[in-house]
Design an enzyme around this catalytic site. Structure first.
Site, PDB file in Angstrom:
ATOM      1  N   GLU A  35       0.821  -1.214   0.000  1.00  0.00           N
ATOM      2  CA  GLU A  35       0.000   0.000   0.000  1.00  0.00           C
ATOM      3  C   GLU A  35       0.852   1.260   0.000  1.00  0.00           C
ATOM      4  O   GLU A  35       0.544   2.235  -0.674  1.00  0.00           O
ATOM      5  CB  GLU A  35      -0.956   0.003   1.199  1.00  0.00           C
ATOM      6  CG  GLU A  35      -2.033  -1.069   1.142  1.00  0.00           C
ATOM      7  CD  GLU A  35      -2.919  -0.965  -0.107  1.00  0.00           C
ATOM      8  OE1 GLU A  35      -2.929   0.117  -0.747  1.00  0.00           O
ATOM      9  OE2 GLU A  35      -3.593  -1.941  -0.441  1.00  0.00           O
ATOM     10  N   TYR A 118      -6.526   6.709   3.464  1.00  0.00           N
ATOM     11  CA  TYR A 118      -6.639   5.602   2.520  1.00  0.00           C
ATOM     12  C   TYR A 118      -5.916   4.350   3.036  1.00  0.00           C
ATOM     13  O   TYR A 118      -6.501   3.259   3.134  1.00  0.00           O
ATOM     14  CB  TYR A 118      -6.081   5.977   1.132  1.00  0.00           C
ATOM     15  CG  TYR A 118      -5.801   4.731   0.332  1.00  0.00           C
ATOM     16  CD1 TYR A 118      -6.849   4.027  -0.240  1.00  0.00           C
ATOM     17  CD2 TYR A 118      -4.516   4.190   0.251  1.00  0.00           C
ATOM     18  CE1 TYR A 118      -6.634   2.826  -0.901  1.00  0.00           C
ATOM     19  CE2 TYR A 118      -4.284   3.003  -0.412  1.00  0.00           C
ATOM     20  CZ  TYR A 118      -5.342   2.323  -0.985  1.00  0.00           C
ATOM     21  OH  TYR A 118      -5.127   1.140  -1.608  1.00  0.00           O
ATOM     22  N   ASP A 136      -9.670   5.525  -2.664  1.00  0.00           N
ATOM     23  CA  ASP A 136      -8.502   6.000  -3.397  1.00  0.00           C
ATOM     24  C   ASP A 136      -9.001   6.699  -4.661  1.00  0.00           C
ATOM     25  O   ASP A 136     -10.203   6.881  -4.854  1.00  0.00           O
ATOM     26  CB  ASP A 136      -7.562   4.837  -3.733  1.00  0.00           C
ATOM     27  CG  ASP A 136      -8.114   3.996  -4.861  1.00  0.00           C
ATOM     28  OD1 ASP A 136      -9.346   3.944  -5.005  1.00  0.00           O
ATOM     29  OD2 ASP A 136      -7.327   3.404  -5.615  1.00  0.00           O
ATOM     30  N   CYS A 191     -12.809   1.339 -15.646  1.00  0.00           N
ATOM     31  CA  CYS A 191     -13.319   2.702 -15.491  1.00  0.00           C
ATOM     32  C   CYS A 191     -12.138   3.646 -15.273  1.00  0.00           C
ATOM     33  O   CYS A 191     -12.020   4.315 -14.255  1.00  0.00           O
ATOM     34  CB  CYS A 191     -14.288   2.753 -14.305  1.00  0.00           C
ATOM     35  SG  CYS A 191     -15.313   4.231 -14.251  1.00  0.00           S
ATOM     36  N   CYS A 198     -15.988   1.226 -21.318  1.00  0.00           N
ATOM     37  CA  CYS A 198     -17.365   0.974 -20.893  1.00  0.00           C
ATOM     38  C   CYS A 198     -17.927  -0.315 -21.490  1.00  0.00           C
ATOM     39  O   CYS A 198     -18.781  -0.972 -20.881  1.00  0.00           O
ATOM     40  CB  CYS A 198     -18.251   2.165 -21.253  1.00  0.00           C
ATOM     41  SG  CYS A 198     -17.783   3.696 -20.403  1.00  0.00           S
ATOM     42  N   CYS A 201     -17.493  -3.055 -19.123  1.00  0.00           N
ATOM     43  CA  CYS A 201     -17.855  -2.784 -17.725  1.00  0.00           C
ATOM     44  C   CYS A 201     -19.037  -3.605 -17.242  1.00  0.00           C
ATOM     45  O   CYS A 201     -20.114  -3.592 -17.853  1.00  0.00           O
ATOM     46  CB  CYS A 201     -18.165  -1.299 -17.531  1.00  0.00           C
ATOM     47  SG  CYS A 201     -18.470  -0.890 -15.798  1.00  0.00           S
ATOM     48  N   CYS A 207     -25.072   2.074 -14.476  1.00  0.00           N
ATOM     49  CA  CYS A 207     -24.171   3.228 -14.354  1.00  0.00           C
ATOM     50  C   CYS A 207     -24.895   4.545 -14.631  1.00  0.00           C
ATOM     51  O   CYS A 207     -25.411   4.773 -15.728  1.00  0.00           O
ATOM     52  CB  CYS A 207     -22.996   3.074 -15.305  1.00  0.00           C
ATOM     53  SG  CYS A 207     -21.843   4.481 -15.262  1.00  0.00           S
TER      54      CYS A 207
END
Length: 291
Positions: A35, A118, A136, A191, A198, A201, A207
């Site tokens: 991280e 985060y 994030d 995305c 898309c 997706c 959406c």
DNA sequence: AAAACGTGGCT
DNA sequence: TAGCCAAGTTT
């Protein structure tokens, strides 16, 4: 309008990447290291360094036993080297105050150097399977589009962003953690900021952005970050010399990296202030703790 | 709240 | 090519 968690998580199961810090055998320490390294840094560049680090320092106490200079050198060219220094400090605190175990509690994590809103929640969720809103840049973008129908997220606001994601998080620990990983992955692979895919997706049907005809982002423009010729650039050049050299170097070795003496000296001074560089008794310069 | 803080790949 | 972008944190 919300996000269909089952659809998203199913997609993650088939399309998600097999990253080492997501494997079941990865320790919380491995998750924490990933991280920190991934902050503002692409996965591809983190992968090899992360593997080296975990092999070399499998526990916080092992890293704490290394010098700051060793850690900075191992950090290589990942960027933002203060992250390495703070991770080293966090490792020391974990070793001494938490029995060499990475904390699982968000507030305890937040108290460690280099761990912010985060990262604290990412560790709680991904290392310990807890329910915590993990926000994030990917999550902010996906939520802005899928939930709010905007082309992109506006300026960050930790309080509002956390509340936004909290509202769509599944109820159980296990489901929430999985959902968060999937949400981030969707932002990273589908995305995306520049050219969202898309057609691929899993959330297209629900959406809000797609339904609204994918209107362009109208919020304030993100400030462009200059690099060439900035102090950040010069600091990077200075540090690169010390990273690539064995011991302390005379100032003349640093002077050659940048022609403007004023800026160069100011940057060297700031590196000393930040603890990224130390000066030896005889006036030479070195990475901290390496002389 | 805005600005500083590295680095490299992609368009 | 110049700018955009990448799992943020700190002051």
């Amino acid at each position: 309008m919300s996000i269909d968690a089952d659809t998203l998580v199913d997609w993650f199961g088939t399309a998600g990447r097999d990253l080492p810090w997501r494997r079941p055998d990865c320790t919380p320490w491995g998750v924490l290291v990933s991280e920190i390294m991934l902050q503002q840094t692409p996965v591809a560049r983190v992968l090899p360094i992360w593997a080296e680090w975990l092999a070399r320092w499998p526990r916080p106490s092992a890293m704490a036993a290394a010098s700051q200079g060793e850690v900075l050198r191992a950090w290589g060219r990942l960027g933002y080297p203060r992250r390495a220094l703070r991770l080293h400090a966090a490792a020391g605190a974990i070793a001494e105050q938490h029995g060499d175990q990475v904390p699982s509690d968000v507030d305890t994590l937040l108290a460690l150097p280099g761990i912010g809103a985060y990262t604290a929640r990412a560790v709680a969720a991904f290392a310990y399977g807890k329910r915590a809103p993990v926000v994030d840049t990917n999550v902010r973008r996906v939520v802005a589009r899928a939930v709010h129908g905007a082309g992109d997220a506006g300026p960050p606001s930790t309080t509002r962003d956390l509340a936004d994601v909290e509202a769509i998080l599944p109820d159980t620990d296990r489901a929430a953690a999985r959902f968060s990983a999937a949400l981030m992955e969707l932002g990273a692979l589908v995305c995306t900021a520049r050219s969202p895919r898309c057609a691929d997706c899993p959330l297209l049907d629900g959406c809000a952005w797609h339904r609204a005809g994918k209107p362009a982002y109208t919020g304030p423009a993100k400030p462009v970050q200059k690099y060439a010729g900035t102090d950040r650039h010069v600091r990077g050049l200075l540090l690169a010399v010390l990273r690539e050299t064995e011991g302390p170097v005379p100032k003349s070795r640093l002077d050659v990296v940048w022609s403007q003496a004023g800026q160069r000296d100011r940057c060297l001074d700031s590196l000393l202030v930040d603890g990224l560089v130390e000066q030896t008794a005889d006036g030479r310069f070195a990475l901290p703790g390496e002389h």
